[in-house]
Write an enzyme that holds these catalytic residues in place. Structure first.
Site, PDB file in Angstrom:
ATOM      1  N   VAL A 142      31.056  75.984  74.982  1.00 56.63           N
ATOM      2  CA  VAL A 142      31.264  77.117  74.059  1.00 56.63           C
ATOM      3  C   VAL A 142      32.646  77.766  74.192  1.00 56.63           C
ATOM      4  CG1 VAL A 142      28.833  77.702  73.751  1.00 56.63           C
ATOM      5  CG2 VAL A 142      30.123  78.733  75.649  1.00 56.63           C
ATOM      6  N   TYR A 161      28.738  89.118  86.436  1.00 51.27           N
ATOM      7  CA  TYR A 161      27.718  88.978  85.389  1.00 51.27           C
ATOM      8  C   TYR A 161      27.532  90.304  84.656  1.00 51.27           C
ATOM      9  CZ  TYR A 161      23.192  87.662  83.339  1.00 51.27           C
ATOM     10  OH  TYR A 161      22.153  87.397  82.476  1.00 51.27           O
TER      11      TYR A 161
HETATM   12  N1  LIG Z   1      16.840  84.510  83.039  1.00 54.18           N
HETATM   13  C1  LIG Z   1      16.850  85.844  82.991  1.00 54.18           C
HETATM   14  O1  LIG Z   1      16.109  86.531  83.702  1.00 54.18           O
HETATM   15  C2  LIG Z   1      17.770  86.546  82.038  1.00 54.18           C
HETATM   16  C3  LIG Z   1      17.733  87.941  81.999  1.00 54.18           C
HETATM   17  C4  LIG Z   1      18.574  88.609  81.123  1.00 54.18           C
HETATM   18  C5  LIG Z   1      19.428  87.880  80.315  1.00 54.18           C
HETATM   19  N2  LIG Z   1      19.462  86.534  80.385  1.00 54.18           N
HETATM   20  C6  LIG Z   1      20.401  85.829  79.511  1.00 54.18           C
HETATM   21  O2  LIG Z   1      19.697  84.908  78.710  1.00 54.18           O
HETATM   22  C7  LIG Z   1      20.545  83.797  78.417  1.00 54.18           C
HETATM   23  C8  LIG Z   1      19.871  82.514  78.835  1.00 54.18           C
HETATM   24  O3  LIG Z   1      19.603  82.604  80.228  1.00 54.18           O
HETATM   25  P1  LIG Z   1      18.719  81.520  80.968  1.00 54.18           P
HETATM   26  O4  LIG Z   1      18.029  82.229  82.052  1.00 54.18           O
HETATM   27  O5  LIG Z   1      17.952  80.706  79.995  1.00 54.18           O
HETATM   28  O6  LIG Z   1      19.871  80.641  81.649  1.00 54.18           O
HETATM   29  P2  LIG Z   1      19.939  79.101  81.874  1.00 54.18           P
HETATM   30  O7  LIG Z   1      20.925  78.887  82.973  1.00 54.18           O
HETATM   31  O8  LIG Z   1      18.578  78.508  82.015  1.00 54.18           O
HETATM   32  O9  LIG Z   1      20.576  78.569  80.509  1.00 54.18           O
HETATM   33  C9  LIG Z   1      21.918  78.722  80.193  1.00 54.18           C
HETATM   34  C10 LIG Z   1      22.354  77.513  79.391  1.00 54.18           C
HETATM   35  O10 LIG Z   1      23.730  77.693  79.034  1.00 54.18           O
HETATM   36  C11 LIG Z   1      24.393  76.451  79.180  1.00 54.18           C
HETATM   37  N3  LIG Z   1      25.819  76.668  79.382  1.00 54.18           N
HETATM   38  C12 LIG Z   1      26.429  77.220  80.465  1.00 54.18           C
HETATM   39  N4  LIG Z   1      27.758  77.220  80.295  1.00 54.18           N
HETATM   40  C13 LIG Z   1      27.992  76.679  79.072  1.00 54.18           C
HETATM   41  C14 LIG Z   1      29.165  76.384  78.337  1.00 54.18           C
HETATM   42  N5  LIG Z   1      30.390  76.661  78.809  1.00 54.18           N
HETATM   43  N6  LIG Z   1      29.043  75.835  77.109  1.00 54.18           N
HETATM   44  C15 LIG Z   1      27.816  75.539  76.613  1.00 54.18           C
HETATM   45  N7  LIG Z   1      26.674  75.759  77.274  1.00 54.18           N
HETATM   46  C16 LIG Z   1      26.763  76.316  78.494  1.00 54.18           C
HETATM   47  C17 LIG Z   1      23.713  75.805  80.392  1.00 54.18           C
HETATM   48  O11 LIG Z   1      23.936  74.401  80.396  1.00 54.18           O
HETATM   49  C18 LIG Z   1      22.262  76.195  80.178  1.00 54.18           C
HETATM   50  O12 LIG Z   1      21.567  75.216  79.422  1.00 54.18           O
HETATM   51  C19 LIG Z   1      21.850  84.043  79.150  1.00 54.18           C
HETATM   52  O13 LIG Z   1      22.764  84.656  78.267  1.00 54.18           O
HETATM   53  C20 LIG Z   1      21.444  85.013  80.235  1.00 54.18           C
HETATM   54  O14 LIG Z   1      22.530  85.783  80.683  1.00 54.18           O
HETATM   55  C21 LIG Z   1      18.654  85.844  81.224  1.00 54.18           C
END
Ligand SMILES: NC(=O)c1ccc[n+]([C@@H]2O[C@H](COP(=O)([O-])OP(=O)(O)OC[C@H]3O[C@@H](n4cnc5c(N)ncnc54)[C@H](O)[C@@H]3O)[C@@H](O)[C@H]2O)c1
Length: 279
Positions: A76, A190
């Site tokens: 991205v 973060y």
């Molecule tokens: N898991 C939680 O508790 C939580 C809480 C609040 C917010 N979030 C947010 O939700 C979203 C998803 O989180 P998640 O827990 O599913 O994380 P995750 O790590 O399971 O998924 C993140 C995805 O982003 C992809 N990614 C990372 N860098 C990238 C890049 N440069 N280009 C393209 N793809 C890339 C990874 O390959 C992965 O598939 C994130 O924005 C995270 O900050 C998660």
């Protein structure tokens, strides 16, 4: 016909036939969103650096196998790769109606000690790496895909933030790691990156207000993902709902923000945190 013997269907929330791009769609939240949107009739393209479904994600594996969700290898932060991926999506499906920016990175549980050590010594390259993906990556996706939406005169962008971008992390959640002898602080990178999305959202909501593109933040918190028991207990004790969130519980908010049900909602932050930020 009995009053409740069929599924509720409401045109306000109808997404059938529209096109969605989900960045980070191979991750935990992104996969649940991609599958949930495809189940509602959307044509869904995932942009992710990972292209293989994770073990334990049967929904996305099936959706990819059956072709209801297509996966494009794409970083991205790489504008050229995003433009190439968008061109393929447009050939397959047309100009996207919905962009969910879910791709992000955080310090992993096994991060180098310095990265999760005291704030005073956090290496700046780790901060820059996180900000590059979590902020610059969202900006570039909005430039390329949001730009195409604006030219088409419609669209909805959902930037996935975090409660850690709204409030400081409660470092007490991680006491169990310190009690086990580790030096651990949830790192600042973060939080800084996710708080930047709140104002990127507001900036773009006003910038594209006349172009028919709505831009909102979704702020989830604490998705259940086999975390250590002491973390789960500490989280539950601080949560008004008394538990972590099931990943499926993010979908309703995404459907709302993606659909015409939210046609007068832009620049907003929809908090899905079990009440965490309410006290
Ligand atoms: N898991 C939680 O508790 C939580 C809480 C609040 C917010 N979030 C947010 O939700 C979203 C998803 O989180 P998640 O827990 O599913 O994380 P995750 O790590 O399971 O998924 C993140 C995805 O982003 C992809 N990614 C990372 N860098 C990238 C890049 N440069 N280009 C393209 N793809 C890339 C990874 O390959 C992965 O598939 C994130 O924005 C995270 O900050 C998660």
């Amino acid at each position: 016909m009995a009053k409740y013997d069929r599924a509720v269907s409401d045109p306000l929330f109808d997404l059938d036939g529209r096109v969605a791009v989900v960045t980070g769609g191979m991750g935990q939240l992104g996969a649940a969103v991609a599958v949930g949107l495809a189940e509602r009739g959307m044509r869904v393209a995932i942009l992710d650096v990972e292209t293989e479904p994770r073990a334990g994600s049967p929904g996305i594996a099936t959706a990819v196998d059956e072709g209801t969700v297509r996966v494009h290898a794409c970083d991205v932060t790489d504008r050229g790769a995003l433009e190439a991926a968008l061109a393929l999506v447009e050939v397959d499906y047309g100009v996207p109606h919905v962009l969910v920016n879910a791709a992000a990175i955080d310090a992993p549980p096994d991060a180098p000690a310095a990265e999760v050590g005291p704030f005073e010594d956090v290496p700046l390259d780790s901060l820059e790496r996180v900000v590059h993906v979590n902020v610059t990556g969202v900006v570039v996706c909005c430039q390329v895909i949001g730009g195409a939406m604006a030219r088409a005169g419609r669209g909805s962008i959902v930037n996935v933030g975090s409660v850690y971008g709204l409030l400081s992390p409660d470092q007490g959640l991680y006491d169990f790691r310190r009690e086990a002898g580790e030096t651990f602080f949830k790192p600042v990178a973060y939080s800084v990156s996710k708080s930047a999305l709140l104002n990127l959202t507001r900036y773009l909501a006003t910038y594209w207000g006349g172009s028919g593109v709505r831009v909102n933040t979704l702020t989830p918190h604490g998705i259940e993902n086999a975390q250590p028991e002491p973390f789960v207990e500490a989280f539950a004790a601080r949560s008004p709902l008394g538990r972590l969130m099931d990943v499926s519980e993010a979908l309703g908010a995404v459907v709302f923000l993606a659909s015409d049900a939210s046609s007068y909602v832009t620049g907003a932050n929809l908090v899905v945190d079990g009440g965490w930020s309410a006290w």
